[in-house]
Design a protein around this motif. Structure first.
Motif, short mmCIF file in Angstrom:
data_model
loop_
_atom_site.label_atom_id
_atom_site.label_comp_id
_atom_site.label_asym_id
_atom_site.label_seq_id
_atom_site.Cartn_x
_atom_site.Cartn_y
_atom_site.Cartn_z
N GLU A 93 -11.25 3.48 4.73
CA GLU A 93 -12.81 2.33 5.35
C GLU A 93 -13.52 3.19 5.98
OE1 GLU A 93 -10.59 -1.41 6.30
OE2 GLU A 93 -11.15 -1.34 4.30
N VAL A 128 -5.00 2.72 5.20
CA VAL A 128 -6.60 2.18 4.46
C VAL A 128 -7.63 1.75 5.22
CG1 VAL A 128 -6.94 -0.68 3.86
CG2 VAL A 128 -5.16 0.35 2.59
N THR A 139 -10.93 -3.68 0.06
CA THR A 139 -10.20 -2.84 -0.21
C THR A 139 -8.51 -2.88 -0.80
OG1 THR A 139 -11.23 -1.19 1.09
CG2 THR A 139 -9.48 -0.42 0.03
N ILE A 191 -14.21 1.78 -7.86
CA ILE A 191 -15.31 1.73 -7.29
C ILE A 191 -16.38 0.76 -7.80
CG2 ILE A 191 -16.98 2.62 -5.40
CD1 ILE A 191 -14.06 3.55 -4.63
N THR A 250 0.48 -1.51 0.47
CA THR A 250 0.27 -0.11 0.12
C THR A 250 0.70 1.57 0.14
OG1 THR A 250 -2.28 -1.40 1.45
CG2 THR A 250 -1.86 1.54 0.90
N SER A 298 -4.99 -1.49 -2.74
CA SER A 298 -4.66 -0.38 -2.97
C SER A 298 -2.57 -0.28 -3.79
CB SER A 298 -4.73 0.95 -2.48
OG SER A 298 -3.90 1.82 -2.32
N LEU A 354 -6.84 2.00 -6.84
CA LEU A 354 -7.09 1.59 -5.86
C LEU A 354 -8.49 1.12 -6.37
CD1 LEU A 354 -8.70 2.11 -2.56
CD2 LEU A 354 -8.97 4.16 -3.32
N ALA A 363 -12.04 -0.49 -4.45
CA ALA A 363 -12.88 -0.99 -3.62
C ALA A 363 -14.40 -1.86 -3.79
CB ALA A 363 -12.78 -0.47 -2.56
N ILE A 378 -17.40 -1.30 3.58
CA ILE A 378 -16.50 -1.61 2.62
C ILE A 378 -15.94 -3.00 2.88
CG2 ILE A 378 -15.65 0.49 3.92
CD1 ILE A 378 -14.14 1.03 0.88
#
Length: 290
Positions: free
Chosen positions: A219, A215, A234, A282, A209, A236, A246, A248, A231
């Motif tokens: 979130e 992160v 995730t 997303i 990350t 990244s 990214l 998620a 969520i």
């Protein structure tokens, strides 16, 4: 359903690397001529070291130019990471070169030799000018490759400053151990900084990350948004140390309307530094509020 955000291409420093390569290679030729002129094995050894530097700089320049190519069906993110490969090779060559310098300097400490101080001073001044100009050019860049290369060139510049100081001291006093002692100190200092940048490069290669992206905080911020149930998944990572990716999965209420989902996506994007991400995806899922 997914949403992807794409930003403009990252600017790379191939122009800076080109200038640094040409300056370093030109001075390497001068070093070989100067080493023969002064009959200095130390300068000839450094010329061999700088030849290796020039090769690694040429690779860094080539890989950085390659990184500008567009996306392909095979390389869907393009060639941006190739610039990191140049930085990695440069760092490895530099570490090997530092080891070579420290070893030879240690031998000189045990068995000091007389040198042509006048010739050393002349070559040192030229070396500071050439390498200093290259450092100033590359340090304007921001990529990891340019950072590693800047330390690469700084080693050479500081090394020649050490040669200049050592030659000046040995002109007035019979202290032949001064030059190898300064070389060892500067080499260890540069090695410490190169290792720091090498750790950053390895962090990118390992797809960790990005250091500045939190992160858990991201979130928490998303979960606090109106209409968001949860969520998860995730992910990244960084492409080249500067531009990031990214993805998620955001869970919204089952009764969420399309315009509400669109608004949620916009608010999710507001939870990140949009300029730092090359791609943001997303994925929307529907679920019951717990």
């Amino acid at each position: 359903m997914g949403d992807s955000s794409k930003h403009g291409p990252h600017k790379h420093g191939s122009g800076n690397l080109k200038v640094a390569f040409l300056l370093n290679f030109s001075f390497t030729i001068i070093e070989f001529i100067g080493g023969i002129w002064t009959n200095s094995i130390a300068i000839l050894s450094d010329a061999v070291h700088d030849l290796g530097d020039s090769i690694s700089l040429g690779l860094a320049w080539y890989f950085d130019r390659l990184s500008k190519r567009g996306n392909t069906p095979v390389d869907t993110y393009g060639y941006a990471r190739y610039s990191l490969l140049g930085g990695l090779i440069t760092a490895i060559v530099l570490i090997a070169g530092i080891g070579y310098i420290v070893w030879n300097a240690s031998q000189r400490l045990l068995d000091p030799e007389d040198v042509d101080t006048t010739g050393m001073i002349v070559l040192a001044v030229i070396g500071v000018v050439f390498n200093g100009a290259a450092v100033l050019r590359v340090r304007k860049g921001s990529s990891l490759t340019e950072k590693v290369v800047s330390w690469h060139l700084l080693e050479d510049t500081l090394g020649w400053i050490a040669v200049l100081i050592g030659a000046a001291v040995m002109t007035f006093w019979d202290l032949p151990w001064v030059d190898p002692a300064l070389s060892i100190g500067i080499s260890l200092f540069v090695l410490w900084n190169v290792v720091r940048n090498l750790r950053k490069i390895m962090r990118v290669f390992m797809q960790r990350t990005p250091a500045k992206f939190d992160v858990p905080a991201f979130e928490r911020a998303v979960r606090d948004l109106p209409g968001v149930v949860d969520i998860h998944d995730t992910r990244s990572w960084s492409i080249d140390g500067e531009t990031h990716v990214l993805t998620a999965h955001v869970v919204v209420r089952t009764d969420a309307l399309p315009d509400q989902v669109t608004k949620i996506k916009e608010r999710v994007l507001e939870c990140i530094d949009d300029d730092a991400f090359e791609d943001v995806t997303i994925e929307i899922e529907y679920g019951l509020l717990k």
